[in-house]
Enzyme design. Sequence first.
Site, PDB file in Angstrom:
ATOM      1  N   SER A 108       0.854  -1.187   0.000  1.00 18.32           N
ATOM      2  CA  SER A 108       0.000   0.000   0.000  1.00 18.32           C
ATOM      3  C   SER A 108       0.888   1.234   0.000  1.00 18.32           C
ATOM      4  O   SER A 108       1.719   1.375  -0.896  1.00 18.32           O
ATOM      5  CB  SER A 108      -0.962  -0.031   1.189  1.00 18.32           C
ATOM      6  OG  SER A 108      -1.844   1.069   1.165  1.00 18.32           O
ATOM      7  N   THR A 109       0.776   2.097   0.997  1.00 25.09           N
ATOM      8  CA  THR A 109       1.529   3.348   1.016  1.00 25.09           C
ATOM      9  C   THR A 109       3.029   3.094   0.902  1.00 25.09           C
ATOM     10  O   THR A 109       3.593   2.337   1.676  1.00 25.09           O
ATOM     11  CB  THR A 109       1.244   4.115   2.325  1.00 25.09           C
ATOM     12  OG1 THR A 109      -0.156   4.169   2.540  1.00 25.09           O
ATOM     13  CG2 THR A 109       1.814   5.522   2.244  1.00 25.09           C
ATOM     14  N   HIS A 121      -2.602  -1.069  -3.369  1.00 27.00           N
ATOM     15  CA  HIS A 121      -3.747  -0.176  -3.202  1.00 27.00           C
ATOM     16  C   HIS A 121      -3.578   1.045  -4.090  1.00 27.00           C
ATOM     17  O   HIS A 121      -2.675   1.855  -3.897  1.00 27.00           O
ATOM     18  CB  HIS A 121      -3.855   0.282  -1.738  1.00 27.00           C
ATOM     19  CG  HIS A 121      -4.163  -0.831  -0.787  1.00 27.00           C
ATOM     20  ND1 HIS A 121      -3.952  -0.728   0.564  1.00 27.00           N
ATOM     21  CD2 HIS A 121      -4.668  -2.070  -0.987  1.00 27.00           C
ATOM     22  CE1 HIS A 121      -4.315  -1.850   1.163  1.00 27.00           C
ATOM     23  NE2 HIS A 121      -4.750  -2.681   0.237  1.00 27.00           N
ATOM     24  N   MET A 166      -0.081   1.084   4.956  1.00 29.42           N
ATOM     25  CA  MET A 166      -0.820   1.379   6.174  1.00 29.42           C
ATOM     26  C   MET A 166      -1.902   0.324   6.401  1.00 29.42           C
ATOM     27  O   MET A 166      -2.362  -0.333   5.474  1.00 29.42           O
ATOM     28  CB  MET A 166      -1.471   2.760   6.090  1.00 29.42           C
ATOM     29  CG  MET A 166      -2.526   2.920   5.017  1.00 29.42           C
ATOM     30  SD  MET A 166      -3.247   4.582   5.018  1.00 29.42           S
ATOM     31  CE  MET A 166      -4.366   4.462   3.631  1.00 29.42           C
ATOM     32  N   ASP A 201      -4.402  -4.801   5.909  1.00 34.85           N
ATOM     33  CA  ASP A 201      -4.972  -5.583   4.813  1.00 34.85           C
ATOM     34  C   ASP A 201      -4.021  -6.700   4.386  1.00 34.85           C
ATOM     35  O   ASP A 201      -2.859  -6.453   4.072  1.00 34.85           O
ATOM     36  CB  ASP A 201      -5.249  -4.662   3.621  1.00 34.85           C
ATOM     37  CG  ASP A 201      -5.946  -5.379   2.478  1.00 34.85           C
ATOM     38  OD1 ASP A 201      -6.782  -6.258   2.750  1.00 34.85           O
ATOM     39  OD2 ASP A 201      -5.656  -5.052   1.312  1.00 34.85           O
TER      40      ASP A 201
END
Length: 365
Positions: free
Chosen positions: A177-178, A203, A296, A299
Amino acid sequence: MAKIKVIVVDDSALVRSLLTEIINRQSDMACIGAASDPLVAREMIRELNPDVITLDVEMPRMDGLEFLSRLMRLRPMPVVMVSTLTEQGAEITLRALEMGAVDFVAKPRIGVSSGLNELAGDIVDKIRVAAKAHVKRLAAAPGTAQATPTAAGHAAEPPRAPLPRLSTEKIICIGSSTGGTEAIREVLVPMPADAPGIVITQHMPPGFTTSFANRLNTLCRIRVAEARDGERILPGHAYIAPGGRHLRIDRSGSNYVAVLEDTEPVNRHRPSVEVLFKSAARVLGPNALGIMLTGMGGDGAAAMREMKDAGSYNYVQDEASCVVFGMPRMAIQHGAAHEVLPLNQIANAVLNRLASSPSGVRHRI
């Protein structure tokens, strides 16, 4: 607890006003300044010392990328880019992430007021994450691969023994993600042309994953593209979940195939790492290698443990090399990791494990 201090940099008075209002509605943050261009922002940053800035890409006097490059070289700090949902906007945003921006918000081209208010929760979540992110000084021109590009644009492969014949059995599954766009690049660039098939959930909203895949395809020896529903997962290829669609793995006869779904978000995300990793646990078992990269939230953490229980061998990025240690931390807490490694060691660890397994298949540990 001290509030997160934010400076908004955008040439649109409407966007500055909207973002200021959204930020000031939060009990844990405050907009301490709003600048119409980077030159004004530069003075504000010196005087007000913000924790995070939001930065528009297209501005007068100095564009957002040039300002970001100078900022990350001279005074690194967390930056959330504000980008437009266009192909050009996606390309520029990826370059910004390459330079060290923590994340981005995709503002609509029309209906800006209603659109930004609908995105308010996402915007403030990204500011909160950015305030805690690990940012690094930009020391050199970004995007320089360690390997030398060939005339065709792909990295030249150093001499080495070929990997054992893996047919289509072994699959590498990556979640992030991030901070993940650059982390994925660092994992994929060293992969040889005969690497196992790779499936990736990052993401990212619709409109950005096509540019992301195309960019990686110019840097890698393997072929990188957005996944297409029903296509066979082949060695030497990487498949990225399209923004806004879940990606999972299924079996069709003797082949593994990619399946795309428009079902509800999982853990607030679509695509979701949980969906990909759950399918890997169910379909691949010991033929999977799992990799959890920076991001972050949590997930995919529980599903990565399911992968481990089904026989997968899993790698998790360590805290020091993560932009955000949320997803890797949760994977470790779930007992999903076999190895926790710095980002720059993960690709070699995977290749060494494949090279030491003549059958290409690892059974449950």
